[in-house]
Design a protein around this motif. Structure first.
Motif, PDB file in Angstrom:
ATOM      1  N   VAL A 197      10.187 -65.466   6.726  1.00 54.67           N
ATOM      2  CA  VAL A 197      10.952 -64.996   5.625  1.00 54.67           C
ATOM      3  C   VAL A 197       9.995 -64.663   4.383  1.00 54.67           C
ATOM      4  N   VAL A 198       8.746 -65.749   4.477  1.00 49.97           N
ATOM      5  CA  VAL A 198       7.852 -64.440   3.107  1.00 49.97           C
ATOM      6  C   VAL A 198       7.135 -63.399   3.575  1.00 49.97           C
ATOM      7  N   VAL A 199       7.087 -63.706   4.883  1.00 51.05           N
ATOM      8  CA  VAL A 199       6.512 -61.877   5.367  1.00 51.05           C
ATOM      9  C   VAL A 199       7.506 -61.249   5.096  1.00 51.05           C
ATOM     10  N   LEU A 200       8.441 -61.774   5.289  1.00 53.49           N
ATOM     11  CA  LEU A 200       9.293 -59.816   5.615  1.00 53.49           C
ATOM     12  C   LEU A 200       9.712 -60.577   3.778  1.00 53.49           C
ATOM     13  N   THR A 201       9.262 -60.999   2.970  1.00 53.54           N
ATOM     14  CA  THR A 201       9.926 -60.391   1.694  1.00 53.54           C
ATOM     15  C   THR A 201       8.575 -59.358   1.166  1.00 53.54           C
ATOM     16  N   GLY A 202       7.956 -59.744   2.150  1.00 52.95           N
ATOM     17  CA  GLY A 202       5.787 -59.556   1.197  1.00 52.95           C
ATOM     18  C   GLY A 202       6.239 -58.058   1.255  1.00 52.95           C
ATOM     19  N   MET A 203       7.464 -57.580   3.158  1.00 52.12           N
ATOM     20  CA  MET A 203       7.286 -56.228   3.224  1.00 52.12           C
ATOM     21  C   MET A 203       7.890 -55.880   2.418  1.00 52.12           C
ATOM     22  N   LEU A 204       8.797 -55.977   1.510  1.00 54.13           N
ATOM     23  CA  LEU A 204      10.231 -55.407   0.422  1.00 54.13           C
ATOM     24  C   LEU A 204       8.922 -54.698  -0.703  1.00 54.13           C
ATOM     25  N   ALA A 205       7.724 -55.434  -1.004  1.00 53.56           N
ATOM     26  CA  ALA A 205       6.748 -55.307  -1.721  1.00 53.56           C
ATOM     27  C   ALA A 205       6.166 -54.795  -1.447  1.00 53.56           C
ATOM     28  N   VAL A 206       5.761 -53.370  -0.618  1.00 57.95           N
ATOM     29  CA  VAL A 206       4.937 -52.304   0.154  1.00 57.95           C
ATOM     30  C   VAL A 206       5.725 -51.543  -0.404  1.00 57.95           C
ATOM     31  N   SER A 213       5.344 -49.018   1.298  1.00 57.08           N
ATOM     32  CA  SER A 213       5.201 -47.747   3.089  1.00 57.08           C
ATOM     33  C   SER A 213       4.210 -47.275   2.525  1.00 57.08           C
ATOM     34  N   LYS A 222      -0.880 -50.004   6.133  1.00 55.55           N
ATOM     35  CA  LYS A 222      -1.300 -50.622   6.665  1.00 55.55           C
ATOM     36  C   LYS A 222      -1.463 -52.541   6.081  1.00 55.55           C
ATOM     37  N   LYS A 243       2.492 -56.971  -6.904  1.00 53.34           N
ATOM     38  CA  LYS A 243       3.765 -57.328  -6.338  1.00 53.34           C
ATOM     39  C   LYS A 243       3.350 -58.700  -5.669  1.00 53.34           C
ATOM     40  N   PHE A 293      17.123 -62.567   2.708  1.00 53.96           N
ATOM     41  CA  PHE A 293      17.145 -61.714   3.740  1.00 53.96           C
ATOM     42  C   PHE A 293      18.374 -62.580   5.205  1.00 53.96           C
ATOM     43  N   ARG A 325       6.442 -50.308   8.579  1.00 54.99           N
ATOM     44  CA  ARG A 325       5.765 -51.469   7.989  1.00 54.99           C
ATOM     45  C   ARG A 325       5.875 -52.059   9.498  1.00 54.99           C
TER      46      ARG A 325
END
Lengths: 208, 208
Positions: free
Chosen positions: A194-203, A205, A208, B9, B108, B187
DNA sequence: TCTTGTGAATAGGTTCACAGCA
DNA sequence: TGCTGTGAACCTATTCACAAGA
């Protein structure tokens, strides 16, 4: 050897893995760029930091480059200088991570699993020796364990982290949802799904 | 709203989680610095990018700050705008990750699990709907799945990644050992234990 | 006196652009 | 012609240092 910046090291490590997956003998920075999404200049710069001067005008030799990265960044898979690690917390996730086979060929060796539940460590069958968390400190020191994979319940995470740090652990792979506070010289990588998924929202795109 | 750089972020997201773990009502940048290991100036700069002007001279209000980060970075846990994700590959690891409870309170929602083994998806009991990989494309589109957790065998990883990308997936949490090649707008986070451990060797224990 | 917020300086990594080699 | 290797320019993020508010 020149000092290689951390971002370059990380990319080089990924390149090494990528090269292992490659069948061809030679590869150019343009091809590596397509494979990774990184700029060609970045890739050439990273590789040039290794000071091999091996790829002059014809692309890089896949095997030579892969081996050079492993050697220079000291991630050799020779059993004598493998880094020893353990898994703390043998719930569903911890048990799933307790596969010795995934460590084969890496620079790491899984040498212990810990859980507070006495029954579990007796009943569970595993190629890896299992111990009670009670003996954590003793075993970490006697087995010379340097890295830990943390898969305990969230509320016990900081407590276990403190105990690991007290034993001189160098790094923790944190599968829990808890943000760990550790001294600056201890590395923590927060890889909870969940932490990693949430981190994806911060970048945005970008890279990498 | 000003444009917040990606590193800030990421740190803010971690801060938000850290604040959730805190009992006190107010907290200063110095305390946050001790907790995270980041410089105080970095923390103040990050927070000031939110343009709250809430913490004037007395430290920050823990709840206000936490909520502000979640709102501004759009990681709200309101069920209406949750991001939908799935797990691909239900081996030991995939099965362990298939815990709906860990997604509770996050931005999520886990809505599907996929495996090629028909027997397994029939026999396995799970709160999350399970489907055959055969129907991957159909289900990803119909369920509007945006993110995938990849836990298939290494040799199938690139193939499954390609299928996921073809469906328009936005991000992949990669638990396999394989380096994935994806378009720049997708990502990928490589969270395989051995890969993460190896990455730790690359960093000279500077910052997290 | 303690703390935030922020211009300005600094450090660090990436990208450009091209010389040089095959 | 097609590639690498690399100075130099650029860009981005971090850190300093201090003004201003409570």
């Amino acid at each position: 050897m020149k000092n290689i910046p951390a971002p370059s090291k990380k990319r080089l490590l990924t390149l090494a893995r990528l090269l292992s997956q490659q069948e061809k003998a030679k590869i150019t920075s343009i091809e590596l760029s397509a494979l990774t999404g990184w700029g060609e200049a970045t890739i050439r710069r990273d590789i040039s930091l290794l000071e091999l001067h091996n790829g002059v005008s014809n692309g890089y030799d896949v095997h030579v480059l892969r081996d050079a990265i492993c050697e220079i960044l000291q991630v050799s898979s020779v059993s004598s200088d493998k880094h020893r690690c353990c898994i703390v917390g043998l719930g569903k996730l911890g048990e799933a991570l307790l596969e010795s086979s995934v460590f084969a060929g890496s620079a790491f060796e899984l040498v212990a699993g810990f859980d507070t539940n006495f029954n579990k460590i007796e009943i569970m069958k595993s190629e890896i020796p299992l111990f009670a968390t009670l003996d954590l400190e003793k075993k970490i020191r006697s087995l010379k364990i340097e890295y830990a994979v943390l898969a305990v319940p969230d509320e016990k995470a900081q407590f276990m982290s403190d105990r690991l740090v007290a034993c001189g652990i160098k790094g923790i792979v944190n599968y829990t949802n808890t943000v760990l506070s550790v001294p600056k010289d201890v590395r923590v990588e927060h890889v909870n799904t969940v932490v990693v998924l949430t981190g994806m929202l911060a970048v945005s795109s970008l890279q990498k």
